[in-house]
Design a protein around this motif. Structure first.
Motif, PDB file in Angstrom:
ATOM      1  N   GLU A 113      15.519 -29.004 -41.880  1.00  0.00           N
ATOM      2  CA  GLU A 113      15.320 -30.225 -42.662  1.00  0.00           C
ATOM      3  C   GLU A 113      15.412 -29.947 -44.154  1.00  0.00           C
ATOM      4  O   GLU A 113      16.032 -30.704 -44.906  1.00  0.00           O
ATOM      5  N   LYS A 114      14.802 -28.855 -44.590  1.00  0.00           N
ATOM      6  CA  LYS A 114      14.880 -28.485 -46.001  1.00  0.00           C
ATOM      7  C   LYS A 114      16.316 -28.109 -46.376  1.00  0.00           C
ATOM      8  O   LYS A 114      16.778 -28.428 -47.469  1.00  0.00           O
ATOM      9  N   HIS A 163      21.683 -25.922 -55.253  1.00  0.00           N
ATOM     10  CA  HIS A 163      21.125 -26.538 -54.047  1.00  0.00           C
ATOM     11  C   HIS A 163      21.889 -26.093 -52.802  1.00  0.00           C
ATOM     12  O   HIS A 163      21.306 -25.972 -51.729  1.00  0.00           O
ATOM     13  N   TYR A 164      23.171 -25.828 -52.958  1.00  0.00           N
ATOM     14  CA  TYR A 164      23.964 -25.299 -51.839  1.00  0.00           C
ATOM     15  C   TYR A 164      23.400 -23.952 -51.392  1.00  0.00           C
ATOM     16  O   TYR A 164      23.162 -23.740 -50.201  1.00  0.00           O
ATOM     17  N   ALA A 184      19.833 -20.600 -47.716  1.00  0.00           N
ATOM     18  CA  ALA A 184      18.604 -19.817 -47.524  1.00  0.00           C
ATOM     19  C   ALA A 184      17.668 -20.511 -46.531  1.00  0.00           C
ATOM     20  O   ALA A 184      17.141 -19.869 -45.608  1.00  0.00           O
ATOM     21  N   TYR A 185      17.473 -21.811 -46.711  1.00  0.00           N
ATOM     22  CA  TYR A 185      16.614 -22.546 -45.782  1.00  0.00           C
ATOM     23  C   TYR A 185      17.171 -22.500 -44.356  1.00  0.00           C
ATOM     24  O   TYR A 185      16.418 -22.329 -43.395  1.00  0.00           O
ATOM     25  N   ALA A 186      18.462 -22.670 -44.218  1.00  0.00           N
ATOM     26  CA  ALA A 186      19.073 -22.643 -42.880  1.00  0.00           C
ATOM     27  C   ALA A 186      18.853 -21.290 -42.216  1.00  0.00           C
ATOM     28  O   ALA A 186      18.536 -21.214 -41.026  1.00  0.00           O
ATOM     29  N   ARG A 187      19.005 -20.225 -42.965  1.00  0.00           N
ATOM     30  CA  ARG A 187      18.796 -18.881 -42.408  1.00  0.00           C
ATOM     31  C   ARG A 187      17.353 -18.643 -42.006  1.00  0.00           C
ATOM     32  O   ARG A 187      17.075 -17.847 -41.113  1.00  0.00           O
ATOM     33  N   LEU A 188      16.448 -19.342 -42.674  1.00  0.00           N
ATOM     34  CA  LEU A 188      15.030 -19.229 -42.332  1.00  0.00           C
ATOM     35  C   LEU A 188      14.627 -20.188 -41.212  1.00  0.00           C
ATOM     36  O   LEU A 188      13.464 -20.223 -40.818  1.00  0.00           O
ATOM     37  N   GLY A 189      15.591 -20.966 -40.732  1.00  0.00           N
ATOM     38  CA  GLY A 189      15.310 -21.903 -39.658  1.00  0.00           C
ATOM     39  C   GLY A 189      14.692 -23.210 -40.124  1.00  0.00           C
ATOM     40  O   GLY A 189      14.233 -24.002 -39.307  1.00  0.00           O
ATOM     41  N   GLU A 245      22.273 -32.176 -49.233  1.00  0.00           N
ATOM     42  CA  GLU A 245      22.418 -33.563 -49.681  1.00  0.00           C
ATOM     43  C   GLU A 245      22.251 -33.674 -51.198  1.00  0.00           C
ATOM     44  O   GLU A 245      22.958 -34.443 -51.852  1.00  0.00           O
ATOM     45  N   ARG A 246      21.342 -32.898 -51.745  1.00  0.00           N
ATOM     46  CA  ARG A 246      21.147 -32.913 -53.214  1.00  0.00           C
ATOM     47  C   ARG A 246      22.377 -32.344 -53.917  1.00  0.00           C
ATOM     48  O   ARG A 246      22.813 -32.880 -54.946  1.00  0.00           O
ATOM     49  N   GLU A 247      22.932 -31.275 -53.377  1.00  0.00           N
ATOM     50  CA  GLU A 247      24.153 -30.701 -53.964  1.00  0.00           C
ATOM     51  C   GLU A 247      25.283 -31.725 -53.927  1.00  0.00           C
ATOM     52  O   GLU A 247      26.019 -31.887 -54.900  1.00  0.00           O
TER      53      GLU A 247
END
Length: 94
Positions: free
Chosen positions: A24-25, A10-11, A16-21, A31-33
């Protein structure tokens, strides 16, 4: 075989989500990690950064404090203490 509870799954998804902008995801993934592996320091730090950038000073401070508790001698500890926590304290004060 990767399982949902696999350490850092999850980390890495959060990164990956942060790099894609997709902030929230990314935050949900961090948070799940943290839920699965409360001692995963980098997830606390990255979640803190996202909280700080979204204006959620309370959760940002909690994440940064936990990060510093887990790795007090981290190479970026002084930066987190200085920039992160000082910024939060300035925002919270009237």
């Amino acid at each position: 075989e990767l399982k949902p509870e696999h350490r850092e799954l999850h980390y890495n998804l959060g990164i990956a989500y942060a790099r894609l902008g997709q902030k929230e995801k990314a935050l949900k993934a961090y948070e799940r990690e943290i839920e699965l592996h409360p001692d995963h320091a980098s997830s606390h730090k990255n979640a803190g950064i996202l909280y700080l950038n979204s204006g959620d000073s309370v959760n940002a401070a909690a994440c940064f404090r936990k990060y510093l508790e887990l790795v007090p001698d981290a190479p970026d500890a002084d930066l987190i203490r200085g920039s992160g926590l000082n910024t939060i304290q300035k925002r919270v004060r009237p």
